[in-house]
Design an enzyme around this catalytic site. Structure first.
Site, PDB file in Angstrom:
ATOM      1  NE  ARG A  28      -3.598   0.093   2.416  1.00 11.09           N
ATOM      2  CZ  ARG A  28      -4.781   0.104   1.827  1.00 11.09           C
ATOM      3  NH1 ARG A  28      -5.235  -0.987   1.270  1.00 11.09           N
ATOM      4  NH2 ARG A  28      -5.507   1.200   1.791  1.00 11.09           N
ATOM      5  CD1 TRP A  75       2.817   5.349  -2.709  1.00  4.69           C
ATOM      6  CD2 TRP A  75       1.327   7.019  -2.639  1.00  4.69           C
ATOM      7  NE1 TRP A  75       2.680   5.842  -3.975  1.00  4.69           N
ATOM      8  CE2 TRP A  75       1.777   6.860  -3.973  1.00  4.69           C
ATOM      9  CE3 TRP A  75       0.401   8.014  -2.368  1.00  4.69           C
ATOM     10  CZ2 TRP A  75       1.315   7.659  -5.015  1.00  4.69           C
ATOM     11  CZ3 TRP A  75      -0.063   8.810  -3.407  1.00  4.69           C
ATOM     12  CH2 TRP A  75       0.393   8.626  -4.717  1.00  4.69           C
ATOM     13  N   GLY A 102      -5.136   8.433   4.242  1.00  2.00           N
ATOM     14  CA  GLY A 102      -6.137   9.314   3.651  1.00  2.00           C
ATOM     15  C   GLY A 102      -5.598  10.726   3.554  1.00  2.00           C
ATOM     16  CE  LYS A 486       0.119  -5.065 -14.512  1.00  2.52           C
ATOM     17  NZ  LYS A 486      -1.280  -4.853 -14.458  1.00  2.52           N
ATOM     18  CD  GLU A 489       1.094  -1.155 -12.981  1.00  2.15           C
ATOM     19  OE1 GLU A 489       0.473  -0.648 -12.062  1.00  2.15           O
ATOM     20  OE2 GLU A 489       0.841  -2.299 -13.412  1.00  2.15           O
ATOM     21  CE  LYS A 602      -3.182  -5.288  -5.543  1.00  4.08           C
ATOM     22  NZ  LYS A 602      -2.781  -5.423  -6.940  1.00  4.08           N
TER      23      LYS A 602
HETATM   24  C1  AGP Z   1      -2.546  -2.174 -11.892  1.00  5.74           C
HETATM   25  O1  AGP Z   1      -1.427  -2.938 -12.111  1.00  5.74           O
HETATM   26  C2  AGP Z   1      -2.335  -0.951 -11.134  1.00  5.74           C
HETATM   27  N1  AGP Z   1      -1.493  -1.030 -10.040  1.00  5.74           N
HETATM   28  C3  AGP Z   1      -3.449   0.052 -11.079  1.00  5.74           C
HETATM   29  O2  AGP Z   1      -3.547   0.577 -12.368  1.00  5.74           O
HETATM   30  C4  AGP Z   1      -4.855  -0.431 -10.633  1.00  5.74           C
HETATM   31  O3  AGP Z   1      -5.392  -1.312 -11.555  1.00  5.74           O
HETATM   32  C5  AGP Z   1      -5.758   0.788 -10.447  1.00  5.74           C
HETATM   33  O4  AGP Z   1      -5.222   1.636  -9.476  1.00  5.74           O
HETATM   34  C6  AGP Z   1      -7.182   0.425 -10.101  1.00  5.74           C
HETATM   35  O5  AGP Z   1      -7.268  -0.254  -8.890  1.00  5.74           O
HETATM   36  P1  AGP Z   1      -8.603  -0.952  -8.436  1.00  5.74           P
HETATM   37  O6  AGP Z   1      -8.904  -2.030  -9.398  1.00  5.74           O
HETATM   38  O7  AGP Z   1      -8.318  -1.452  -7.060  1.00  5.74           O
HETATM   39  O8  AGP Z   1      -9.673   0.100  -8.446  1.00  5.74           O
END
Ligand code: AGP
Length: 607
Positions: A28, A75, A102, A486, A489, A602
């Protein structure tokens, strides 16, 4: 976007449990970490910048000892990732410690007010105002519980908060709004965390907290109330036992979660297929879609790519057009949706703020909302009229893998049922779709087995490149987009996906000798794809064909990554795994950790 954990134990030292939980929450956010425990009547804090493994040692987390504690992995949003901005944050007296996930939107006003009252701030974070605000309220209220409640009521924005107070050494106070927070009920210890895997080793009995809920845990007690109305929550009535097992949240012998999760896809697809085959919510959602005036689909990142597959499936099977839009662009649709419209919101985490905002906008306009998520009772499913769940199990790697294919399968079933209800396909045709969908797991398994060895070698070559195109047509385009995401990233190589026919309208200008162009061989478009391959070859590109051995294309390609044959609607299950593996092995060749890509978290709970 930050992970928080709290553990209140009857006896013993909770520090190892907090460190273990933080490691599980590291997906996270991982730019700094910290921990606070109450020992005797003192709150002790250790924190610092860097990955958890490093900070734990550098800042001597293990020197602390206490049976109640909280932890945080960050983060950064407000303030650079450094030792001072790392959580926990404390008040002026050092007796209140706060961890937060948050954004406190009104922190600047609150800070100004508190500074005027003599509070001294040490960090640049929005979180620190919470500690000082509680301290200020404590001066007025006398009771910590009321001081905490009053402070929470003044916060605007999103928060999941856990708070320690030296005057009540066995308690952890908490509050939640628009950021996830789950209570875990264990034996001799209770837990709080941003996500279930943080305490899955210790208990599967959970309460998913709802917006506005606040309270406290001790080792024996859980108290929850609505902080705004004062209404108490029936705690036993809210406890759920989840089916995830601790091994699902462990690496299981793989070097990285991502590789494990890629290999888990056949299992995840099988569970999702059987879970959804007799799912009432899926049937209700299909009915809603069949009767909808207009259909929209929204999501972010990988989930958006699944949304594009839904668009394709709905057009092919139900003959319906779907307006797909990136969730963060939800404001385009102000004033647009009507009561007869349906929005499908896709989010593996169920917490993505952009997607949640889109859901709220559509609801305000009277539209009906269907959610597809992997996390039971998370915010987006809870705020949607109908919730459908994939059965991928916890996904720890920051880059989504198994959740994409399980979303694709759920969406194929949803579109199939909608088509059947609207009379667009016959009972027999529906039976054919179900039978094909039931084989998605085997197709993914074969795709992994036939491609992995070749991909390892190709990744070594690819890791020396700086750019790539991933091209396809039809159903292959969303798959190419997912592959490019992918690659970007986790291997930090610039990869772009285009419909192959579009490449000649601009992108082809970048082609020079040796530029890697991957073509996803979807069966319906081989003839046109061959033309595009020739265009790229003529300009010196290195062409990599991904798919079944189609001689007409392979004769023009430099490299072939094999994938099995698949019926037309099932090509995502055979063409996606080779691209996931390519991104993974390229990142590994370059010495990067694919589970923790830089700058990413994530779950993105900020706009
Ligand atoms: C995918 O590899 C990413 N880390 C990211 O794009 C992710 O799919 C996006 O943040 C959406 O997340 P969610 O499906 O939990 O809403």
């Amino acid at each position: 976007m930050c992970g928080i954990i709290g553990v209140a134990a009857q006896k013993g030292n909770v520090v190892p449990l907090i460190i273990g939980g933080l490691k599980r929450l590291e997906y996270r956010g991982y730019d700094s970490a910290g921990i606070a425990v109450v020992s005797g009547s003192t709150v002790s804090v250790r924190k610092g910048a860097g990955k958890i493994e490093h900070v734990v040692v550098a800042k001597g987390f293990e020197e602390l000892n206490g049976s109640t504690g909280i932890g945080h992995t960050r983060w950064a949003t407000h303030g650079a990732p450094n030792d001072i901005n790392a959580h926990p944050h404390t008040d002026c007296t050092g007796s209140i410690a706060v961890v937060h996930n948050g954004i406190i939107k009104n922190y600047a006003e609150l800070k100004e007010e508190l500074v005027a009252r003599g509070h001294r701030f040490s960090s640049e974070t929005d979180t620190e105002v919470i500690a000082h605000l509680i301290e200020e309220e404590l001066r007025r209220q006398g009771s910590f519980r009321h001081a905490f409640q009053e402070a929470v009521k003044r916060l605007e924005g999103s928060f999941a908060i856990a708070v320690l107070y030296s005057g009540e050494p066995d308690r952890i106070y908490f509050a939640k709004k628009d950021s996830p927070l789950v209570v875990g009920l264990g034996r001799g210890a209770n837990f709080l965390a941003s996500d279930i895997p943080a305490f899955l080793e210790h208990t599967r009995r959970v309460i998913v907290l709802r917006d506005g809920e606040a309270g406290w845990i001790t080792s024996q007690e859980v108290h929850i109330e609505n902080v705004y109305t004062g209404e108490s929550v029936d705690v036993p009535g809210r406890v759920r036992t989840i089916s995830w097992s601790p091994s699902m949240a462990a690496k299981g012998g793989y070097p990285h979660f991502m590789l494990k999760e890629i290999h888990e896809q056949p299992r995840a697809l099988r569970d999702t297929f059987y879970g959804l085959s007799s799912d009432e919510s899926l049937a209700k959602a299909a009915e809603l879609l069949a009767g909808a005036e207009r259909i929209y689909v929204t999501a972010a990142g990988t989930s958006f790519h699944a949304g594009l597959l839904f668009d394709y499936y709905m057009l092919r099977l139900a003959g319906r057009t779907v307006r797909a839009f990136i969730a963060s662009e939800y404001e385009w649709f102000k004033g647009v949706p009507g009561r007869g419209d349906v929005l499908l919101a896709i989010s593996q985490s169920g917490e993505t703020m952009d997607t949640l905002k889109a859901v709220r906008l559509f609801k305000e306009h009277g539209a009906r909302v269907i959610a597809l998520s992997n996390v039971y009772e998370s915010a987006i499913p809870r705020e949607s009229g109908i919730a459908i769940y994939t059965r991928a199990g916890p996904e720890i790697g920051v880059a989504a893998s198994k959740t994409f294919l399980t979303q694709a399968l759920a969406l194929l079933l949803l579109a199939g049922h909608a088509a059947r209800i609207s009379g667009r396909i016959t009972r027999d045709e529906m039976a054919e779709i179900m039978s094909a969908a039931s084989k998605a797991n085997r197709l993914a398994q074969r795709a992994i087995s036939v491609s992995e060895g070749v991909v390892r070698t190709v990744a070594k070559w690819f890791s020396k490149k700086g750019n790539a195109y991933i091209l396809s047509r039809g159903i292959g385009v969303p798959i190419a987009m997912e592959g490019a995401l992918k690659v970007k990233e986790i291997s930090y190589i610039h990869a772009e996906a285009y419909p192959a026919g579009e490449s000649k309208h601009g992108p082809i200008a970048l082609i020079e000798p040796g530029f890697p162009v991957f073509f996803l061989l979807v069966d319906q478009h081989l003839k046109e794809l061959k033309g595009n391959v020739m265009e790229m070859k003529a300009r010196g590109a290195t062409v990599v064909a991904v798919g079944p051995p189609r001689s007409e294309i392979l004769s023009e390609s430099d490299i072939h990554i094999p994938a099995p044959e698949a019926p037309p609607l099932l090509e995502p299950f055979t063409l996606t795994p080779p691209l996931q593996l390519l991104a993974y092995y390229t990142a590994v060749s370059l010495g990067y950790n694919p589970d923790k890509p830089r700058n990413l978290a994530k779950t993105v709970t900020v706009e």
